[in-house]
Design an enzyme around this catalytic site. Structure first.
Site, PDB file in Angstrom:
ATOM      1  N   GLY A  63     -47.091  -5.637  28.874  1.00  0.00           N
ATOM      2  CA  GLY A  63     -47.120  -4.177  28.718  1.00  0.00           C
ATOM      3  C   GLY A  63     -46.603  -3.757  27.353  1.00  0.00           C
ATOM      4  N   GLY A  70     -47.143  -0.208  25.676  1.00  0.00           N
ATOM      5  CA  GLY A  70     -46.623   1.001  26.322  1.00  0.00           C
ATOM      6  C   GLY A  70     -45.478   1.635  25.549  1.00  0.00           C
ATOM      7  CD  GLN A  71     -41.754   6.539  26.662  1.00  0.00           C
ATOM      8  OE1 GLN A  71     -41.705   6.306  27.872  1.00  0.00           O
ATOM      9  NE2 GLN A  71     -41.184   7.611  26.131  1.00  0.00           N
ATOM     10  CE  LYS A  81     -41.433  -0.433  37.811  1.00  0.00           C
ATOM     11  NZ  LYS A  81     -41.442  -1.603  36.917  1.00  0.00           N
ATOM     12  CG  ASP A 123     -50.707  -3.651  27.085  1.00  0.00           C
ATOM     13  OD1 ASP A 123     -49.735  -2.922  26.840  1.00  0.00           O
ATOM     14  OD2 ASP A 123     -51.490  -3.440  28.043  1.00  0.00           O
ATOM     15  CG  ASP A 150     -55.186  -8.858  34.520  1.00  0.00           C
ATOM     16  OD1 ASP A 150     -56.298  -8.732  35.043  1.00  0.00           O
ATOM     17  OD2 ASP A 150     -54.127  -8.375  35.012  1.00  0.00           O
ATOM     18  CE1 TYR A 200     -41.335   5.149  38.164  1.00  0.00           C
ATOM     19  CE2 TYR A 200     -42.649   3.204  37.743  1.00  0.00           C
ATOM     20  CZ  TYR A 200     -41.609   4.039  37.406  1.00  0.00           C
ATOM     21  OH  TYR A 200     -40.844   3.762  36.302  1.00  0.00           O
TER      22      TYR A 200
HETATM   23  C1  VAH Z   1     -41.864   8.250  35.076  1.00  0.00           C
HETATM   24  N1  VAH Z   1     -41.045   7.891  32.819  1.00  0.00           N
HETATM   25  O1  VAH Z   1     -41.723   9.456  34.857  1.00  0.00           O
HETATM   26  C2  VAH Z   1     -41.151   7.276  34.136  1.00  0.00           C
HETATM   27  C3  VAH Z   1     -39.767   6.958  34.593  1.00  0.00           C
HETATM   28  C4  VAH Z   1     -37.819   7.617  35.927  1.00  0.00           C
HETATM   29  C5  VAH Z   1     -39.059   8.070  35.308  1.00  0.00           C
HETATM   30  O2  VAH Z   1     -39.732   5.798  35.359  1.00  0.00           O
HETATM   31  O3  VAH Z   1     -42.546   7.809  35.989  1.00  0.00           O
END
Ligand code: VAH
Length: 314
Positions: free
Chosen positions: A9, A12-13, A144, A33, A50, A140
């Site tokens: 990744g 990414g940011q 996590k 990436d 990948d 998400y």
């Molecule tokens: C998001 N920037 O907004 C991420 C982050 C805690 C937020 O994990 O999904």
């Protein structure tokens, strides 16, 4: 032994800045990436990779004799709510492939980016403790939280030195954020400089934990380079910098751009933000490996506005 670091990744940011920081210390940092590199990352080692293809991952790790992995490839909160299956597949199967490749190929250390999104609406919102109720209600956050449990299991059962941070919203000017709920805190600076106005997708009083990217990169590398015996958390350390609302951020921007105006039009991301903490207690990270942020709201805002203006040729 020569260290070789693999970053997934990397476009990414976080990845795009972490790779540059790691290359100041390590001779071989392989940026990977799904998409082609851009900007400064074009100069260094890059591979298209990948994380869902385990054999390709294993080939890369063995070919370069990788000793450390920073696994950043993931789908964030807002995108994940629109694509639950994709988010679950990349965030879970991708992580499992990484964990298995690390243990099968003898990778010494792994970094896993967790997030404040592992907390949910039943979690205490102010100064959220390291250990508390965790009922995330985004794919998400669920992925996590499950990822944290898998990481702790691989440490306990297979001895993998895996380390993790519960990132707050991250603010940076080098690469725009993509698909997160905290992205407003990045977009607002670019809009303020370019157009002197911004329509915010969260309510004005939505307080969230945030952090300036230089602090996040410094803390991430400090965690990975801390002596193993100091690490007492193998799920994810609470990791915090500054907490503020869109209104407070707008007020800070107005100190530099007095004509800046903000309007509010909450969208599907408001309930996601409402489910998260307003601030996190990161005293365990401070105690275990000496974490301390260096940027407050004023210092971060000033640095962001100066650098966004430079990017815009102003
Ligand atoms: C998001 N920037 O907004 C991420 C982050 C805690 C937020 O994990 O999904």
């Amino acid at each position: 032994m020569e260290e070789t670091v693999l970053v997934t990744g990397a476009g990414g940011q976080i990845g795009s800045e972490l790779v540059l920081a790691l290359r100041k210390t390590y001779k071989q940092v392989i940026a990977t990436d799904l998409k082609e590199p851009s900007g400064e990352m074009k100069e260094g080692e890059f591979m298209r990779l990948d994380v869902l293809y385990k054999n390709g991952l294993m080939d890369c790790v063995k070919r370069f004799k990788v000793t450390q992995i920073y696994h950043l490839a993931a789908i964030l909160s807002a995108t994940g709510e629109k694509n639950p299956e994709l988010a679950w597949r990349i965030n879970m199967k991708g992580l499992r492939n990484i964990l298995d490749v690390c243990t099968e190929a003898g990778v010494k250390k792994l970094f896993f980016p967790s997030t404040m999104a592992v907390f949910g609406p039943t979690t205490p919102k102010v100064n959220t403790p390291q250990y508390t109720v965790m009922e995330p209600n985004t794919i998400y956050g669920i992925s996590k939280q499950a990822g944290e449990r898998w990481c702790d299991w691989y440490f306990q059962k297979k001895g993998l030195d895996v380390r993790s941070l519960r990132y707050p919203g991250l603010i940076s000017y080098k690469t725009k954020a993509g698909g997160g709920t905290t992205d407003y805190a990045v977009d607002i600076f670019f809009e303020a400089v370019a157009n002197k106005k911004y329509e915010c997708f969260l309510k004005e009083d939505t307080i969230l934990p945030m952090m300036y990217m230089p602090d996040a990169i410094r803390g991430t590398i400090a965690l990975m380079e801390a002596p193993a015996e100091k690490i007492t958390v193998r799920s994810g350390y609470n990791f915090s910098g500054i907490s503020f609302s869109p209104k407070q951020l707008a007020e800070e921007i107005k100190k530099t751009i007095p004509e800046f105006t903000i309007t509010y039009k909450p969208d599907f991301r408001q309930p996601i933000a409402d489910s998260w903490p307003q601030s996190m207690d990161d005293s365990v990270a401070q105690h275990d490996w000496g974490w301390k942020p260096q940027y407050d709201l004023a210092k971060m805002s000033k640095d962001m506005l100066e650098n966004v203006a430079k990017k815009n040729g102003l």
